[in-house]
Design an enzyme around this catalytic site. Structure first.
Site, mmCIF file in Angstrom:
data_model
loop_
_atom_site.group_PDB
_atom_site.id
_atom_site.type_symbol
_atom_site.label_atom_id
_atom_site.label_comp_id
_atom_site.label_asym_id
_atom_site.label_seq_id
_atom_site.Cartn_x
_atom_site.Cartn_y
_atom_site.Cartn_z
ATOM 1 N N SER A 254 -1.814 5.679 -3.031
ATOM 2 C CA SER A 254 -2.452 6.945 -2.659
ATOM 3 C C SER A 254 -1.403 8.051 -2.751
ATOM 4 O O SER A 254 -0.204 7.809 -2.559
ATOM 5 C CB SER A 254 -3.059 6.885 -1.258
ATOM 6 O OG SER A 254 -2.083 6.579 -0.298
ATOM 7 N N MET B 8 0.821 -1.185 0.000
ATOM 8 C CA MET B 8 0.000 0.000 0.000
ATOM 9 C C MET B 8 0.870 1.256 0.000
ATOM 10 O O MET B 8 0.933 1.956 0.990
ATOM 11 C CB MET B 8 -0.917 0.007 1.207
ATOM 12 C CG MET B 8 -1.859 -1.146 1.293
ATOM 13 S SD MET B 8 -2.931 -1.126 -0.131
ATOM 14 C CE MET B 8 -4.172 -2.233 0.375
ATOM 15 N N PRO B 9 1.544 1.539 -1.086
ATOM 16 C CA PRO B 9 2.402 2.716 -1.128
ATOM 17 C C PRO B 9 1.603 4.027 -1.037
ATOM 18 O O PRO B 9 0.558 4.165 -1.669
ATOM 19 C CB PRO B 9 3.094 2.621 -2.486
ATOM 20 C CG PRO B 9 2.903 1.219 -2.940
ATOM 21 C CD PRO B 9 1.646 0.745 -2.311
ATOM 22 N N HIS B 10 2.132 4.951 -0.254
ATOM 23 C CA HIS B 10 1.569 6.297 -0.167
ATOM 24 C C HIS B 10 2.693 7.279 -0.467
ATOM 25 O O HIS B 10 3.782 7.178 0.105
ATOM 26 C CB HIS B 10 0.995 6.572 1.221
ATOM 27 C CG HIS B 10 0.542 7.991 1.363
ATOM 28 N ND1 HIS B 10 -0.585 8.464 0.726
ATOM 29 C CD2 HIS B 10 1.082 9.040 2.012
ATOM 30 C CE1 HIS B 10 -0.725 9.743 1.009
ATOM 31 N NE2 HIS B 10 0.271 10.128 1.786
#
Length: 77
Positions: A41, A1-3
């Site tokens: 995101s 889940m890279p932000h």
């Protein structure tokens, strides 16, 4: 889940510029992390120029081990 969190001097972005940032960053992150677009995101945070050193440069200096690319304007001591 890279932000991806981007701090920048305040400016008004057009919808087209926002889309371009979204497309470019999402493409790079999904390719590099081998993940889907729905896992990425991105946030944009404006920081006033007079607050940059105290809020951003201080954090950069404290977390330099995490830097992928240091800023060219920064003269490390």
């Amino acid at each position: 889940m890279p932000h991806v969190h981007v701090r920048h001097y305040p400016r008004d972005f057009t919808a087209e510029q926002i889309r371009a940032i979204d497309d470019a960053v999402t493409a790079a992150v999904t390719r590099t992390f081998a993940t889907g677009e729905d896992t990425v995101s991105i946030s944009l945070e404006p920081v006033e120029p007079e607050d940059w050193d105290a809020h951003v440069l201080t954090e950069i200096a404290a977390r330099r081990d995490l830097l992928v690319k240091p800023p060219g304007y920064w003269n490390e001591k």
